[in-house]
Design a protein around this motif. Sequence first.
Motif, PDB file in Angstrom:
ATOM      1  N   UNK A 179      76.895  46.233  98.232  1.00  0.00           N
ATOM      2  CA  UNK A 179      76.523  45.811  96.872  1.00  0.00           C
ATOM      3  C   UNK A 179      76.423  44.289  96.796  1.00  0.00           C
ATOM      4  N   UNK A 180      77.319  43.628  97.552  1.00  0.00           N
ATOM      5  CA  UNK A 180      77.326  42.153  97.542  1.00  0.00           C
ATOM      6  C   UNK A 180      76.065  41.597  98.199  1.00  0.00           C
ATOM      7  N   UNK A 181      75.625  42.298  99.233  1.00  0.00           N
ATOM      8  CA  UNK A 181      74.384  41.865  99.906  1.00  0.00           C
ATOM      9  C   UNK A 181      73.196  42.073  98.961  1.00  0.00           C
ATOM     10  N   UNK A 182      73.167  43.240  98.300  1.00  0.00           N
ATOM     11  CA  UNK A 182      72.057  43.526  97.370  1.00  0.00           C
ATOM     12  C   UNK A 182      72.008  42.473  96.272  1.00  0.00           C
ATOM     13  N   UNK A 183      73.196  42.110  95.788  1.00  0.00           N
ATOM     14  CA  UNK A 183      73.249  41.115  94.721  1.00  0.00           C
ATOM     15  C   UNK A 183      72.645  39.798  95.190  1.00  0.00           C
ATOM     16  N   UNK A 184      73.033  39.385  96.398  1.00  0.00           N
ATOM     17  CA  UNK A 184      72.528  38.113  96.927  1.00  0.00           C
ATOM     18  C   UNK A 184      71.014  38.166  97.156  1.00  0.00           C
ATOM     19  N   UNK A 185      70.539  39.355  97.591  1.00  0.00           N
ATOM     20  CA  UNK A 185      69.095  39.487  97.843  1.00  0.00           C
ATOM     21  C   UNK A 185      68.308  39.682  96.550  1.00  0.00           C
ATOM     22  N   UNK A 186      69.037  39.945  95.462  1.00  0.00           N
ATOM     23  CA  UNK A 186      68.366  40.168  94.177  1.00  0.00           C
ATOM     24  C   UNK A 186      67.647  41.505  94.125  1.00  0.00           C
ATOM     25  N   UNK A 187      68.210  42.522  94.787  1.00  0.00           N
ATOM     26  CA  UNK A 187      67.590  43.862  94.753  1.00  0.00           C
ATOM     27  C   UNK A 187      68.595  44.866  94.193  1.00  0.00           C
ATOM     28  N   UNK A 188      68.100  46.045  93.780  1.00  0.00           N
ATOM     29  CA  UNK A 188      68.971  47.056  93.178  1.00  0.00           C
ATOM     30  C   UNK A 188      69.813  47.765  94.228  1.00  0.00           C
ATOM     31  N   UNK A 189      70.998  48.186  93.801  1.00  0.00           N
ATOM     32  CA  UNK A 189      71.869  48.985  94.663  1.00  0.00           C
ATOM     33  C   UNK A 189      72.281  50.228  93.877  1.00  0.00           C
ATOM     34  N   UNK A 190      71.981  51.402  94.412  1.00  0.00           N
ATOM     35  CA  UNK A 190      72.269  52.666  93.720  1.00  0.00           C
ATOM     36  C   UNK A 190      73.501  53.324  94.318  1.00  0.00           C
ATOM     37  N   UNK A 191      74.262  53.998  93.465  1.00  0.00           N
ATOM     38  CA  UNK A 191      75.466  54.700  93.904  1.00  0.00           C
ATOM     39  C   UNK A 191      75.263  56.192  93.648  1.00  0.00           C
ATOM     40  N   UNK A 192      75.200  56.965  94.720  1.00  0.00           N
ATOM     41  CA  UNK A 192      74.870  58.396  94.633  1.00  0.00           C
ATOM     42  C   UNK A 192      76.066  59.255  95.056  1.00  0.00           C
ATOM     43  N   UNK A 193      76.030  60.554  94.783  1.00  0.00           N
ATOM     44  CA  UNK A 193      77.091  61.419  95.327  1.00  0.00           C
ATOM     45  C   UNK A 193      76.983  61.528  96.847  1.00  0.00           C
ATOM     46  N   UNK A 194      77.998  62.083  97.468  1.00  0.00           N
ATOM     47  CA  UNK A 194      78.021  62.261  98.922  1.00  0.00           C
ATOM     48  C   UNK A 194      76.939  63.245  99.379  1.00  0.00           C
ATOM     49  N   UNK A 195      76.280  62.934 100.482  1.00  0.00           N
ATOM     50  CA  UNK A 195      75.257  63.818 101.052  1.00  0.00           C
ATOM     51  C   UNK A 195      73.896  63.170 100.986  1.00  0.00           C
ATOM     52  N   UNK A 196      73.128  63.332 102.066  1.00  0.00           N
ATOM     53  CA  UNK A 196      71.864  62.613 102.163  1.00  0.00           C
ATOM     54  C   UNK A 196      70.823  63.096 101.160  1.00  0.00           C
ATOM     55  N   UNK A 197      70.998  64.328 100.631  1.00  0.00           N
ATOM     56  CA  UNK A 197      69.970  64.870  99.744  1.00  0.00           C
ATOM     57  C   UNK A 197      69.766  64.032  98.491  1.00  0.00           C
TER      58      UNK A 197
END
Length: 543
Positions: A329-347
């Motif tokens: 999330x810290x990297x996304x913030x620095x890059x200025x891009x969105x970071x999504x938080x999903x449930x467990x599992x690749x689907x």
Amino acid sequence: MSHSTVQTTPFSDQKPGTSGLRKKVTVFQQPHYLANFVQSIFNSLDGFQGKTLVVGGDGRFYNQEATQIILKMAAANGFGCVLVGQNGLLSTPAASAVIRKYSAFGGIILSASHNPAGPDGDFGIKYNIGNGGPAPEKITDAIFEQTKKLDTYLITDSDDVDLSKIGSSQIGNMQIEVIDPVTDYAQLMESLFDFNAIQTLIKGGFRLSFDAMHAITGPYAKTIIEQRLGAPEGSVCNAEPLSDFGGGHPDPNLTYAHELVETLYGDNAPDFGAASDGDGDRNMVLGRRFFITPSDSLAILAANATLAPGYKEGLAGIARSMPTSAAVDRVAEKLGIDCYETPTGWKFFGNLMDADKVTLCGEESFGTGSSHIREKDGLWAVLFWLNIIAKRQLSVEEIALDHWATYGRNFYSRHDYEGVDSVSAAALMAHIKNNFASIKGEIFGNYQVSDCDDFSYTDPIDQSISTNQGIRILFSDGSRIVFRLSGTGTEGATIRIYLESYEKDPSKHTLDAQEGLAELIQIANQLSEIEKRTGRSEPTVIT
Ligand code: VG1
Ligand code: CO
């Protein structure tokens, strides 16, 4: 070609878990068990007549028999073509790549991933949709509904297909193409990474060891790492896939990949070590006497992504599963891009990638991947690391320390209690939930609880809602404890406790994660009454 309509009765235990249906081999060997599930998949799909299906598996015991049944059922149900890996083999990421490359309708992957194999081990099956990714919940729910009422399935009365030779054949009107399992995948990797730079690195004396753990990645790693990139023969060890994975547990972590860990922590250790799991979608990365936590690996790949040709334009966004640490999330913030938080599992990543909202995805469970396919990808992560090392000319440890100095370090660990009595495990989860009201605001040593909940997720693309995805205890300084029950095990329940805290001070970055998390571990054990409720004084596996 004639086919039979076979009378059957439903099985009540065919609900897909985190990643398909996983059961003991002996359960799958019951008459009609596999066929019922395959027919339930087909019954829940529309519009596949005349279309292409991809089939392949991780080579575990029962892979060949299951493949033959699926081919005959696909023909009887009206598929036009099946692309199947030679000897029924395809790693999970390769299956995803093949589905996408040939615009197949979907695919069936035979794997129980990192679960042990052999006649007394586990087997598994899952359906992937046309984007190459795991079927979303609305399809797995529909499959489960079908399994509960199924009374017939269709299968041709044909001989087994020779899967040992690459080439074409027919069952009735359905064409069968036996393909080389490695070729398409290797081409895709070559298009993403700077193979010349990695070759030069290896020529210059950089030494690496890749442990395929007698599972599916052996042939892939041999072709790519030894033949294409020029690593000396033997750099890939345990390279021959065995139907029982050599009796081992092909889960690339510090406990189960101990052979590799001993090599990397021993005398004259190589510069780089890596391992993958049963079906090739997980990865563990090690430097010389240095372990990279999967959550950190995701963050480091994100921060350095533009060094790889396939990502030189930058990332659209990043997604991580909820229990995965917030390092990325810290990297996304620095890059200025969105970071999504999903449930467990690749689907849960598929929709975000299809909508071009994210390029990189990752899970704390040794899974990282990108929109090049719709599965996590073990060897891809290894090549990405090698590409970064080749460009930066730094060791794995130097890259990690530099990353923490820039972003701070998220101490992270997962404690698994495997094979716990299911009733006790459910009671433990209920106990924590029942105490939410009294836990909120409470102070435990240096930590104050700011909030607690049972994670639910609304998919930003199709608005579908997934509830009960893990209990979160959130602390005011950003630290977290998460409790979840595994959805991939086949014996009793597995309780997973995920622990995370954040440390900005570089002088503390070299601390062992268990030390850095000691107080949180104690709080987690206290809140869950784990010892009293499970009779266990310590976890089965710590990662
Ligand atoms: C586990 C991991 C999850 C991963 C899943 C499938 O699920 O925690 O992150 O996506 O396995 O990985 P669970 O429900 O047991 O926690 V694999 O390599 O088995 O396809
Ligand atoms: Co896997």
